[in-house]
Motif scaffolding. Structure first.
Motif, PDB file in Angstrom:
ATOM      1  N   LEU A  30      46.122  34.022  34.504  1.00 58.05           N
ATOM      2  CA  LEU A  30      46.523  34.515  35.824  1.00 58.05           C
ATOM      3  C   LEU A  30      48.025  34.478  36.043  1.00 58.05           C
ATOM      4  O   LEU A  30      48.571  35.296  36.783  1.00 58.05           O
ATOM      5  N   SER A  31      48.708  33.562  35.402  1.00 59.78           N
ATOM      6  CA  SER A  31      50.157  33.490  35.577  1.00 59.78           C
ATOM      7  C   SER A  31      50.865  34.652  34.879  1.00 59.78           C
ATOM      8  O   SER A  31      51.997  34.985  35.221  1.00 59.78           O
ATOM      9  N   LYS A  32      50.194  35.298  33.930  1.00 57.77           N
ATOM     10  CA  LYS A  32      50.787  36.426  33.214  1.00 57.77           C
ATOM     11  C   LYS A  32      50.176  37.761  33.624  1.00 57.77           C
ATOM     12  O   LYS A  32      50.509  38.793  33.055  1.00 57.77           O
ATOM     13  N   ALA A  33      49.286  37.743  34.597  1.00 55.13           N
ATOM     14  CA  ALA A  33      48.608  38.964  35.029  1.00 55.13           C
ATOM     15  C   ALA A  33      49.565  39.877  35.786  1.00 55.13           C
ATOM     16  O   ALA A  33      50.456  39.426  36.495  1.00 55.13           O
ATOM     17  N   LYS A  34      49.344  41.172  35.625  1.00 53.28           N
ATOM     18  CA  LYS A  34      50.136  42.164  36.343  1.00 53.28           C
ATOM     19  C   LYS A  34      49.581  42.312  37.754  1.00 53.28           C
ATOM     20  O   LYS A  34      48.480  41.871  38.051  1.00 53.28           O
ATOM     21  N   LYS A  35      50.356  42.961  38.608  1.00 54.49           N
ATOM     22  CA  LYS A  35      49.953  43.077  40.012  1.00 54.49           C
ATOM     23  C   LYS A  35      48.654  43.858  40.173  1.00 54.49           C
ATOM     24  O   LYS A  35      47.820  43.520  41.006  1.00 54.49           O
ATOM     25  N   TRP A  36      48.449  44.890  39.381  1.00 53.78           N
ATOM     26  CA  TRP A  36      47.216  45.663  39.504  1.00 53.78           C
ATOM     27  C   TRP A  36      46.017  44.841  39.052  1.00 53.78           C
ATOM     28  O   TRP A  36      44.922  44.985  39.593  1.00 53.78           O
ATOM     29  N   GLN A  37      46.216  43.960  38.065  1.00 55.74           N
ATOM     30  CA  GLN A  37      45.134  43.091  37.624  1.00 55.74           C
ATOM     31  C   GLN A  37      44.794  42.068  38.706  1.00 55.74           C
ATOM     32  O   GLN A  37      43.619  41.781  38.947  1.00 55.74           O
ATOM     33  N   LEU A  38      45.809  41.516  39.360  1.00 58.66           N
ATOM     34  CA  LEU A  38      45.573  40.578  40.451  1.00 58.66           C
ATOM     35  C   LEU A  38      44.869  41.260  41.619  1.00 58.66           C
ATOM     36  O   LEU A  38      44.020  40.648  42.279  1.00 58.66           O
ATOM     37  N   ALA A  39      45.194  42.514  41.863  1.00 59.70           N
ATOM     38  CA  ALA A  39      44.539  43.255  42.938  1.00 59.70           C
ATOM     39  C   ALA A  39      43.048  43.456  42.635  1.00 59.70           C
ATOM     40  O   ALA A  39      42.203  43.300  43.518  1.00 59.70           O
ATOM     41  N   ILE A  40      42.726  43.751  41.391  1.00 60.86           N
ATOM     42  CA  ILE A  40      41.319  43.909  41.000  1.00 60.86           C
ATOM     43  C   ILE A  40      40.589  42.587  41.115  1.00 60.86           C
ATOM     44  O   ILE A  40      39.449  42.529  41.604  1.00 60.86           O
ATOM     45  N   ILE A  41      41.219  41.506  40.689  1.00 59.49           N
ATOM     46  CA  ILE A  41      40.607  40.181  40.791  1.00 59.49           C
ATOM     47  C   ILE A  41      40.350  39.825  42.252  1.00 59.49           C
ATOM     48  O   ILE A  41      39.267  39.333  42.602  1.00 59.49           O
ATOM     49  N   ALA A  42      41.313  40.090  43.113  1.00 59.96           N
ATOM     50  CA  ALA A  42      41.155  39.792  44.536  1.00 59.96           C
ATOM     51  C   ALA A  42      40.046  40.637  45.153  1.00 59.96           C
ATOM     52  O   ALA A  42      39.241  40.127  45.937  1.00 59.96           O
ATOM     53  N   TRP A  43      39.983  41.906  44.798  1.00 61.09           N
ATOM     54  CA  TRP A  43      38.943  42.780  45.321  1.00 61.09           C
ATOM     55  C   TRP A  43      37.565  42.293  44.886  1.00 61.09           C
ATOM     56  O   TRP A  43      36.642  42.218  45.685  1.00 61.09           O
ATOM     57  N   ARG A  44      37.409  41.963  43.603  1.00 59.87           N
ATOM     58  CA  ARG A  44      36.110  41.495  43.107  1.00 59.87           C
ATOM     59  C   ARG A  44      35.715  40.184  43.779  1.00 59.87           C
ATOM     60  O   ARG A  44      34.546  39.981  44.105  1.00 59.87           O
TER      61      ARG A  44
END
Length: 47
Positions: free
Chosen positions: A23-37
């Motif tokens: 998670l510390s190396k995740a891109k913003k779009w990946q964090l957005a998908i994680i938050a949505w899920r």
């Protein structure tokens, strides 16, 4: 409604836990998908 969305998320969106994404190396779009899920899963379990 959220249970259907949760099933669609599981089928369509990538699972970053299976890919061992840090998670510390995740891109913003990946964090957005994680938050949505997370949001949809939380709502689906609450009902």
């Amino acid at each position: 409604m959220y249970k259907i969305l949760a099933k669609l998320n599981k089928a369509l969106l990538p699972s970053f836990t299976k890919q061992r994404l840090d998670l510390s190396k995740a891109k913003k779009w990946q964090l957005a998908i994680i938050a949505w899920r997370f949001y949809v899963t939380k709502k689906a379990l609450r009902n």
